[in-house]
Design a protein around this motif. Structure first.
Motif, short mmCIF file in Angstrom:
data_model
loop_
_atom_site.label_atom_id
_atom_site.label_comp_id
_atom_site.label_asym_id
_atom_site.label_seq_id
_atom_site.Cartn_x
_atom_site.Cartn_y
_atom_site.Cartn_z
N GLU A 125 3.94 1.54 -1.10
CA GLU A 125 4.59 1.66 -2.41
C GLU A 125 3.63 2.24 -3.45
O GLU A 125 4.01 3.12 -4.23
N ASP A 126 2.37 1.77 -3.44
CA ASP A 126 1.41 2.26 -4.42
C ASP A 126 1.07 3.73 -4.18
O ASP A 126 0.92 4.51 -5.12
N THR B 112 0.83 -1.20 0.00
CA THR B 112 0.00 0.00 0.00
C THR B 112 0.86 1.25 0.00
O THR B 112 0.60 2.22 -0.73
N GLN C 189 3.04 5.96 -2.82
CA GLN C 189 4.19 6.75 -3.21
C GLN C 189 4.27 6.92 -4.72
O GLN C 189 4.70 7.96 -5.23
N LYS C 190 3.85 5.88 -5.45
CA LYS C 190 3.92 5.92 -6.92
C LYS C 190 2.66 6.52 -7.54
O LYS C 190 2.61 6.72 -8.76
N GLY C 191 1.67 6.81 -6.69
CA GLY C 191 0.43 7.36 -7.22
C GLY C 191 -0.45 6.34 -7.90
O GLY C 191 -1.33 6.68 -8.69
N ASN C 192 -0.24 5.06 -7.58
CA ASN C 192 -1.03 4.00 -8.19
C ASN C 192 -2.26 3.67 -7.34
O ASN C 192 -2.35 4.06 -6.16
N ASP C 193 -3.20 2.98 -7.94
CA ASP C 193 -4.37 2.49 -7.21
C ASP C 193 -4.24 0.99 -7.02
O ASP C 193 -4.38 0.22 -7.97
N MET C 194 -3.98 0.59 -5.80
CA MET C 194 -3.83 -0.82 -5.48
C MET C 194 -5.17 -1.53 -5.68
O MET C 194 -6.22 -1.00 -5.30
#
Length: 250
Positions: free
Chosen positions: A105-106, A103, A108-113
Motif C-alpha cells: 500500500e505504501d 508495504t 503504491q501511494k509513494g509513501n515511506d513506511m
C-alpha cells in the motif's frame, strides 16, 4: 472402510509416489494390498498421514516425524500440541502478511513506511538461528556479506529470489524424475542458475557450495521445503551441487 492409494492421494494432496515412499521407509505402511497390487488404507492410516502432514508443515524432517509418531504419545495430546504450534505459526504468518500488505500500500501511494514497521512479524530468534547456522558452516564473513549485499532490498526483491529458487527446484525435479544423473551437464546448467541466485547474497567457494547442499539435507526447514516437491530432491540437489563444485569451483 478402506481407500485405494489413488483416492488417498486425491484426498490428501500427497502424490501416490510419495505415499509409496512413505511405505518404503516404514513411515506409513498401508492397511493392505489389493489383488491388483495397489495399496489400500483405512482410517488409522489416514489419521497417521494427517499427523505426518501436520509435522511436515511445522518443518520436521521425515526421520524426526517417524520418531515422534512411534514414541507412544497419546494421540489426542499430540494433536493438541500440534494444533498449538500451528496456531502460533499461523499468527506469525498473518503478521508477516499484514506487514507485506502495508508495504504494498505504501509503495503504491509513494509513501515511506516507518522503518520499524518493515520488520513486524519477523522472528528475531529464528533469524538468529539461521545466521548462526550459516556462520558456523561458512564463517561470519558470509553473513556480513549477505547483509551488505541485501541492504535496502524490498520485499518484492526477496520475493523474486524466492520465485527463482522455486523455478530452479522445479527444473531439478523434472530432471530427477526423468532419471538424469546429478552430475549430468543438463543438471549443471540448472545449477549455474542456482549458483547465480546464491551469489546475490554471498559467493561460495567449492567447500561453501558443497556445504550448502549438505545443509539442504540436514536442516529440517530446508529439508521440508525440498521434500514437498520430491522426496529425493534434497539428496539429488546435494549430490549435484557437490559435483558442480568439484568441476567448476575452487
Amino acid at each position: 472402510m478402506s481407500w485405494p492409494i489413488e483416492e488417498v492421494a486425491r484426498l490428501s494432496g500427497v502424490t501416490s509416489r510419495t505415499l509409496r515412499h512413505y511405505d518404503a521407509v516404514g513411515l506409513l505402511p498401508p492397511a493392505g494390498v489389493a489383488a491388483n497390487g495397489h495399496r489400500c488404507y483405512e482410517r488409522p492410516q489416514l489419521l497417521r498421514l494427517q499427523e505426518i502432514l501436520l509435522l511436515r508443515a511445522l518443518g520436521l524432517p521425515l526421520p524426526t516425524i517417524a520418531a515422534v509418531l512411534d514414541s507412544g504419545r497419546d494421540q489426542i495430546d499430540a494433536l493438541r500440541h500440534h494444533q498449538a504450534a500451528l496456531l502460533a505459526e499461523s499468527d506469525r504468518l498473518a503478521a508477516l502478511a499484514h506487514t507485506v500488505e502495508l508495504t504494498i500500500e505504501d509503495l503504491q501511494k509513494g509513501n515511506d513506511m516507518p522503518a520499524e514497521q518493515l520488520f513486524e512479524g519477523f522472528d528475531p530468534k529464528q533469524q538468529a538461528e539461521y545466521e548462526n547456522e550459516i556462520a558456523a558452516k561458512y564463517g561470519d564473513s558470509s553473513v556480513a556479506e549477505s547483509r551488505r549485499r541485501t541492504a535496502g532490498w524490498t520485499p518484492a526483491q526477496f520475493g523474486a529470489v524466492d520465485g527463482a529458487y522455486q523455478a530452479v527446484d522445479a527444473r531439478l525435479v523434472a530432471l530427477l524424475s526423468a532419471g538424469v544423473a546429478p552430475d549430468d551437464a543438463r543438471v549443471f546448467e540448472v545449477l549455474a542458475d542456482h549458483y547465480a541466485i546464491v551469489d546475490q547474497f554471498w559467493t561460495p567457494d567449492r567447500p561453501g557450495y558443497t556445504g550448502l547442499g549438505q545443509m539442504y539435507v540436514d536442516d529440517p526447514r530446508f529439508r521440508a521445503r525440498h521434500d514437498e516437491q520430491h522426496p529425493d530432491l534434497a539428496e539429488y540437489k546435494r549430490d549435484a551441487m557437490a559435483a558442480y563444485a568439484e568441476l567448476h569451483l575452487s
